[in-house]
Scaffold this motif. Sequence first.
Motif, short mmCIF file in Angstrom:
data_model
loop_
_atom_site.label_atom_id
_atom_site.label_comp_id
_atom_site.label_asym_id
_atom_site.label_seq_id
_atom_site.Cartn_x
_atom_site.Cartn_y
_atom_site.Cartn_z
N GLY A 166 0.79 -1.23 0.00
CA GLY A 166 0.00 0.00 0.00
C GLY A 166 0.82 1.27 0.00
O GLY A 166 0.29 2.34 -0.30
N VAL A 167 2.10 1.18 0.34
CA VAL A 167 2.98 2.34 0.41
C VAL A 167 3.88 2.32 -0.81
O VAL A 167 4.58 1.34 -1.07
CB VAL A 167 3.81 2.34 1.70
CG1 VAL A 167 4.72 3.55 1.75
CG2 VAL A 167 2.90 2.31 2.91
N LEU A 168 3.88 3.42 -1.58
CA LEU A 168 4.65 3.47 -2.81
C LEU A 168 6.10 3.84 -2.54
O LEU A 168 6.44 4.41 -1.50
CB LEU A 168 4.02 4.47 -3.77
CG LEU A 168 2.55 4.24 -4.14
CD1 LEU A 168 2.11 5.23 -5.20
CD2 LEU A 168 2.34 2.81 -4.63
N THR A 169 6.94 3.54 -3.51
CA THR A 169 8.36 3.84 -3.42
C THR A 169 8.58 5.33 -3.67
O THR A 169 8.02 5.89 -4.61
CB THR A 169 9.14 3.02 -4.46
OG1 THR A 169 8.83 1.63 -4.29
CG2 THR A 169 10.63 3.22 -4.30
N PRO A 170 9.38 6.02 -2.84
CA PRO A 170 9.65 7.45 -3.07
C PRO A 170 10.32 7.67 -4.44
O PRO A 170 10.94 6.78 -5.00
CB PRO A 170 10.57 7.83 -1.92
CG PRO A 170 10.33 6.79 -0.87
CD PRO A 170 10.00 5.54 -1.60
N LYS A 171 10.18 8.90 -4.93
CA LYS A 171 10.72 9.25 -6.23
C LYS A 171 12.23 9.04 -6.27
O LYS A 171 12.96 9.46 -5.38
CB LYS A 171 10.39 10.71 -6.56
CG LYS A 171 10.93 11.19 -7.89
CD LYS A 171 10.60 12.65 -8.14
CE LYS A 171 11.18 13.14 -9.46
NZ LYS A 171 10.85 14.56 -9.71
N GLY A 172 12.68 8.37 -7.33
CA GLY A 172 14.10 8.16 -7.53
C GLY A 172 14.70 7.05 -6.69
O GLY A 172 15.90 6.77 -6.81
N LYS A 173 13.92 6.38 -5.86
CA LYS A 173 14.41 5.30 -5.01
C LYS A 173 14.15 3.94 -5.67
O LYS A 173 13.19 3.76 -6.42
CB LYS A 173 13.76 5.34 -3.63
CG LYS A 173 14.06 6.61 -2.84
CD LYS A 173 15.54 6.71 -2.51
CE LYS A 173 15.82 7.94 -1.64
NZ LYS A 173 17.25 8.03 -1.28
#
Length: 479
Positions: A166-173
Amino acid sequence: MSSGCAGLVLLGAPVAAQQNASSSPPTPAAQPQASTATPDAQAPSSSSDDLRKTVSEQGQRIDAMRSQISAQIEQLDSMKRALAQQEADYQALRHAVGMDVLDKQRAGSIAAGGPGASALPMPAGDAVAANAPSTDDQTQGQQPVGQAPKPDTRPPEVAQIFQQPGVLTPKGKLIIEPAYQFGYSSVDRVALVGYTVIPAILIGLIDARQVKDTTQTGWLTTRYGITNRMEVEVRVPYVYAHQDTISREIFTGSATDNAFGASGHGLGDIEATLRYQLNVGGPDKAFYVGWLRVKSRTGTDPFQVTTDCIQRCVENVINEVDLSATGTGLPLQEPTGSGFWAIQPGVTWLYPTDPVVFFGNVSYIYNVARDNLSRKILLGGTEQLGRVKEGDVADISIGMGLSLNEKASMSIGYDQSFVGITKQNNQTVPGSVKTVLGTLLIGGSWRFSDKRTLNFTLGVGVTRDTPDLTVTVRMPMMF
């Protein structure tokens, strides 16, 4: 006469003295008066020197005080920057353990509490820094040092028990997640081949069968954050499957049970998923994440393996080989894939509320039909099957997560799937019926650091057609 002359003499004496005094040069006695006038002339010059010296000393003291004030201002600015950094780290840690959402809930109405309301007391240093006016703002009108933490728009993290996070990966990670799953199921079946005269008398044979499946799957998942609200995922599985079947020989009159085993291993069905966070949630406001999953058929499918006809039809009837015997269709090798492309749209939702987070999934799996299919029959050549459409699957799941401390959390949930019937040439395959699969899931997670987490999930089947046991271990690592 004598008295008159005496009076004139007495009167003339002072006059003569006066004239002599005015006509005579100054006497030495007058010199001290001139010498005593010199210090009075030098007094103003001496006072001016003392004043200049005093002013110079005061100027030096003022310069020293200015230097000290400048040093203190620089030290204060440094302390403010350190305080701002500590506050940002503090807020990040609070978000990491889900305390910011819970505190806002404990504080009551956000509108009444104002922005940044929290039920937990702030540290003394934070409270002073938050409430005290800046010295630079009062004296020089400069901007405050540091930057306030940005409002968090990501859903709270919970122990993952479902396949879709449910929690997305932060940008660029980049997240790399190795995982392992063990599944076991056991099914008992009794088939009556014949007809009954009365309920107690059977004319024919009984096929009593036990099927035990063991599946071990290891996969490597890679997720990359395109933006803070969008990520892409690729999953590559490797499957090892083994099946044991215990039954009596049908159409042979055997009175003993026999065991037949088959196994297979290899690359499974590779799949890719795209996820997007649809809204910005918060306390008492749900987060919604829409996603689309596409599954390939890179694994060995059931139509590529050879159907067993030797062990069931030949080896157990050594001297009476009957090539017309049909057997039971057990494969010599276990497939590692489903054999069908699949498209699965779905929505994941999370609803944070004190002191837990509710979450769930709703999805639908559409299996793409295949034409001109055939399967291999040992000692029987190839059997043409034509067009085969595997049943679609509607899935719904719900659960709740609870954070125990800053490192440990646990979740519990239930997943239920409705599997449709399979059709061959637009006709229902004999024996294919709608199936309900229900699984109770219990999981926990342990956070080693901000970039390492260990997840454990235990699944227990609650319906007859569901695997009895599934154990899943994941370890996502962020880079």
